[in-house]
Design a protein around this motif. Structure first.
Motif, PDB file in Angstrom:
ATOM      1  N   ASP A   1     -22.015 -60.434 -19.794  1.00 46.48           N
ATOM      2  CA  ASP A   1     -21.433 -61.072 -18.608  1.00 46.48           C
ATOM      3  C   ASP A   1     -20.110 -60.440 -18.185  1.00 46.48           C
ATOM      4  O   ASP A   1     -19.840 -60.307 -16.998  1.00 46.48           O
ATOM      5  CB  ASP A   1     -21.204 -62.565 -18.877  1.00 46.48           C
ATOM      6  CG  ASP A   1     -22.486 -63.298 -19.219  1.00 46.48           C
ATOM      7  OD1 ASP A   1     -23.489 -63.098 -18.499  1.00 46.48           O
ATOM      8  OD2 ASP A   1     -22.487 -64.046 -20.211  1.00 46.48           O
ATOM      9  N   THR A   2     -19.293 -60.069 -19.162  1.00 47.82           N
ATOM     10  CA  THR A   2     -17.950 -59.582 -18.861  1.00 47.82           C
ATOM     11  C   THR A   2     -17.662 -58.281 -19.606  1.00 47.82           C
ATOM     12  O   THR A   2     -16.819 -58.240 -20.501  1.00 47.82           O
ATOM     13  CB  THR A   2     -16.905 -60.638 -19.252  1.00 47.82           C
ATOM     14  OG1 THR A   2     -17.026 -60.899 -20.660  1.00 47.82           O
ATOM     15  CG2 THR A   2     -17.113 -61.926 -18.478  1.00 47.82           C
ATOM     16  N   PRO A   3     -18.362 -57.207 -19.294  1.00 44.23           N
ATOM     17  CA  PRO A   3     -18.159 -55.958 -20.044  1.00 44.23           C
ATOM     18  C   PRO A   3     -16.759 -55.388 -19.861  1.00 44.23           C
ATOM     19  O   PRO A   3     -16.276 -55.241 -18.745  1.00 44.23           O
ATOM     20  CB  PRO A   3     -19.222 -55.026 -19.453  1.00 44.23           C
ATOM     21  CG  PRO A   3     -19.501 -55.567 -18.094  1.00 44.23           C
ATOM     22  CD  PRO A   3     -19.348 -57.047 -18.214  1.00 44.23           C
ATOM     23  N   SER A   4     -16.110 -55.081 -20.995  1.00 43.73           N
ATOM     24  CA  SER A   4     -14.775 -54.493 -20.952  1.00 43.73           C
ATOM     25  C   SER A   4     -14.719 -53.140 -21.650  1.00 43.73           C
ATOM     26  O   SER A   4     -13.709 -52.457 -21.598  1.00 43.73           O
ATOM     27  CB  SER A   4     -13.755 -55.442 -21.594  1.00 43.73           C
ATOM     28  OG  SER A   4     -14.067 -55.662 -22.958  1.00 43.73           O
ATOM     29  N   ARG A   5     -15.805 -52.737 -22.323  1.00 43.81           N
ATOM     30  CA  ARG A   5     -15.897 -51.415 -22.935  1.00 43.81           C
ATOM     31  C   ARG A   5     -17.371 -51.053 -23.122  1.00 43.81           C
ATOM     32  O   ARG A   5     -18.236 -51.943 -23.103  1.00 43.81           O
ATOM     33  CB  ARG A   5     -15.155 -51.350 -24.273  1.00 43.81           C
ATOM     34  CG  ARG A   5     -15.602 -52.356 -25.300  1.00 43.81           C
ATOM     35  CD  ARG A   5     -14.797 -52.256 -26.581  1.00 43.81           C
ATOM     36  NE  ARG A   5     -15.045 -53.361 -27.484  1.00 43.81           N
ATOM     37  CZ  ARG A   5     -16.077 -53.465 -28.308  1.00 43.81           C
ATOM     38  NH1 ARG A   5     -16.993 -52.494 -28.331  1.00 43.81           N
ATOM     39  NH2 ARG A   5     -16.224 -54.499 -29.098  1.00 43.81           N
ATOM     40  N   ALA A   6     -17.626 -49.783 -23.304  1.00 41.60           N
ATOM     41  CA  ALA A   6     -19.015 -49.319 -23.404  1.00 41.60           C
ATOM     42  C   ALA A   6     -19.121 -48.182 -24.409  1.00 41.60           C
ATOM     43  O   ALA A   6     -18.141 -47.471 -24.694  1.00 41.60           O
ATOM     44  CB  ALA A   6     -19.518 -48.856 -22.041  1.00 41.60           C
TER      45      ALA A   6
ATOM     46  N   ALA B   1     -15.062 -55.417 -12.125  1.00 40.90           N
ATOM     47  CA  ALA B   1     -14.933 -53.976 -11.940  1.00 40.90           C
ATOM     48  C   ALA B   1     -15.659 -53.209 -13.041  1.00 40.90           C
ATOM     49  O   ALA B   1     -16.241 -52.141 -12.805  1.00 40.90           O
ATOM     50  CB  ALA B   1     -13.465 -53.579 -11.894  1.00 40.90           C
ATOM     51  N   GLY B   2     -15.637 -53.742 -14.270  1.00 46.46           N
ATOM     52  CA  GLY B   2     -16.345 -53.088 -15.363  1.00 46.46           C
ATOM     53  C   GLY B   2     -17.843 -53.043 -15.121  1.00 46.46           C
ATOM     54  O   GLY B   2     -18.489 -52.010 -15.306  1.00 46.46           O
ATOM     55  N   ALA B   3     -18.416 -54.169 -14.716  1.00 43.22           N
ATOM     56  CA  ALA B   3     -19.846 -54.216 -14.419  1.00 43.22           C
ATOM     57  C   ALA B   3     -20.180 -53.339 -13.219  1.00 43.22           C
ATOM     58  O   ALA B   3     -21.200 -52.648 -13.204  1.00 43.22           O
ATOM     59  CB  ALA B   3     -20.272 -55.660 -14.149  1.00 43.22           C
TER      60      ALA B   3
END
Length: 386
Positions: free
Chosen positions: A70-75, A5-7
């Motif tokens: 691969d697994t972004p959880s924050r930006a 969902a993050g990506a």
């Protein structure tokens, strides 16, 4: 929230029209500033021992940073702007008129602020980018070499107290900014979270953007790979070259993988560039000895200087893997010639003989470049023998 969902949300926001500035508004100097800041940011992230990172160029704003490829959880969303002189004013940053000072007798008669230009302002665009995310935790930063002339609630000024958040502004300013940013949303939208909007000043000079970046890279390499610390300049210049084409094409991406391929640079690539240093001897020590000897033996100072500059270019070329076929032909010729010709006690005759041989087949190249490539192949030969 799931990893995918993050990506997916990042891709959705990246494809939204109107967020990213796709024009040539910065000019070459501004783009150069952004590129060198991005290299600086990668060095900072590596110094902080981040497990992973991904920078996406011309995505959402000038640069978007994710905590994982691969697994972004924050930006973090960055707007990166250089300024040649002075400080950033409130009106330029916000698109509104600064609130009157408390001591002003006209403050009670101050005109009602208008917010028509807020959406086109730097901070307005940052807020819109931040508001475009519903799930992924995001912060937004305005990055510049110049300060911002805005008073702070604790005293002092943002021009000398960055980094700071918009919530740190003096009460009148933070209240006015909150109203201005709220005007960009629909009625009933949540009030802007000014703690997630931040200012940061970086010591990168627009006319010489590489200097500070090289300094930080030298610190990193001294800690991680001390035998190659002397190659800090070539290392960061190779990174700047690698990221230069990213973000030039801002077509809509059909997948997160396409977005990364078109505009992304990840920690894995940063580490590969650093690892490439391990395969390249630190030529600088050898080269300095040889150039000193060549000058002592009568080689013209200007030619020695040009040779040094061309040698640095050869190292950058090696790090980026950008050796062209016609240049590789020079390297192959040098290797054959060096194997067939023994070096005597003096360097200058040896270099001049090598140059004469090279010019017969590569007359379109300048003497300084031919000599530099000859020197670097000779150094490689010496190092390999050791």
């Amino acid at each position: 929230m799931t990893i995918s969902a993050g990506a997916a949300e990042l891709l959705l926001v990246a494809n939204k029209p109107g967020l990213t500035e796709t024009g040539g508004g910065h000019g070459a100097k501004g783009v150069d500033f952004q590129r060198w800041w991005a290299v600086l940011r990668m060095v900072e992230l590596e110094q902080a021992n981040e497990l992973d990172f991904l920078l996406l160029f011309e995505t959402v704003q000038d640069v978007t940073e994710l905590d994982s490829a691969d697994t972004p959880s924050r930006a973090r969303v960055y707007q990166v702007k250089k300024k040649d002189r002075g400080e950033w004013s409130w009106s330029v940053l916000t698109g509104t008129t600064a609130p009157p000072k408390k001591s002003s007798s006209a403050s009670s008669n101050a005109a009602t602020p208008t917010f028509a230009k807020v959406g086109d302002s730097a901070l307005g665009k940052l807020h819109l980018s931040l508001a475009a995310f519903d799930q992924l935790p995001v912060e937004a930063y305005f990055i510049s070499n110049a300060g911002c002339d805005i008073p702070l609630a604790a005293g002092g000024n943002a021009a000398t107290s960055m980094p700071c958040s918009f919530a740190d502004f003096a009460l009148q300013h933070s209240q006015l900014l909150s109203q201005a940013l709220s005007s960009l949303g629909a009625n009933g939208s949540p009030a802007p979270d000014l703690t997630k909007l931040k200012l940061k000043r970086v010591p990168i000079h627009p006319d010489e953007p590489s200097s500070y970046v090289i300094k930080l890279a030298l610190e990193l390499l001294t800690e991680r790979s001390p035998a190659h610390a002397g190659q800090a300049s070539s290392f960061v210049e190779s990174l700047a070259t690698k990221i230069s084409p990213l973000g030039r094409h801002t077509d809509t991406c059909s997948s997160f993988e396409d977005l990364i391929k078109q505009r992304g640079f990840a920690r894995q690539e940063f580490m590969s560039a650093m690892g490439a240093l391990e395969t390249i001897p630190d030529y600088s020590a050898y080269l300095n000895i040889w150039l000193t000897q060549l000058q002592t033996e009568g080689m013209e100072f200007m030619l020695v200087t040009a040779l040094r500059a061309q040698a640095a270019r050869v190292v950058r070329e090696k790090l980026t893997g950008a050796t062209l076929p016609d240049v590789q032909a020079i390297h192959d010729f040098c290797d054959i010639w060096l194997d067939a010709n023994a070096r005597g006690p003096h360097l200058r005759p040896y270099f001049e003989a090598g140059l004469d041989a090279l010019k017969k087949d590569f007359s379109s190249f300048r003497d300084s470049e031919l000599l530099a490539r000859f020197a670097m192949r000779a150094i490689k030969k010496c190092v390999d023998l050791n």
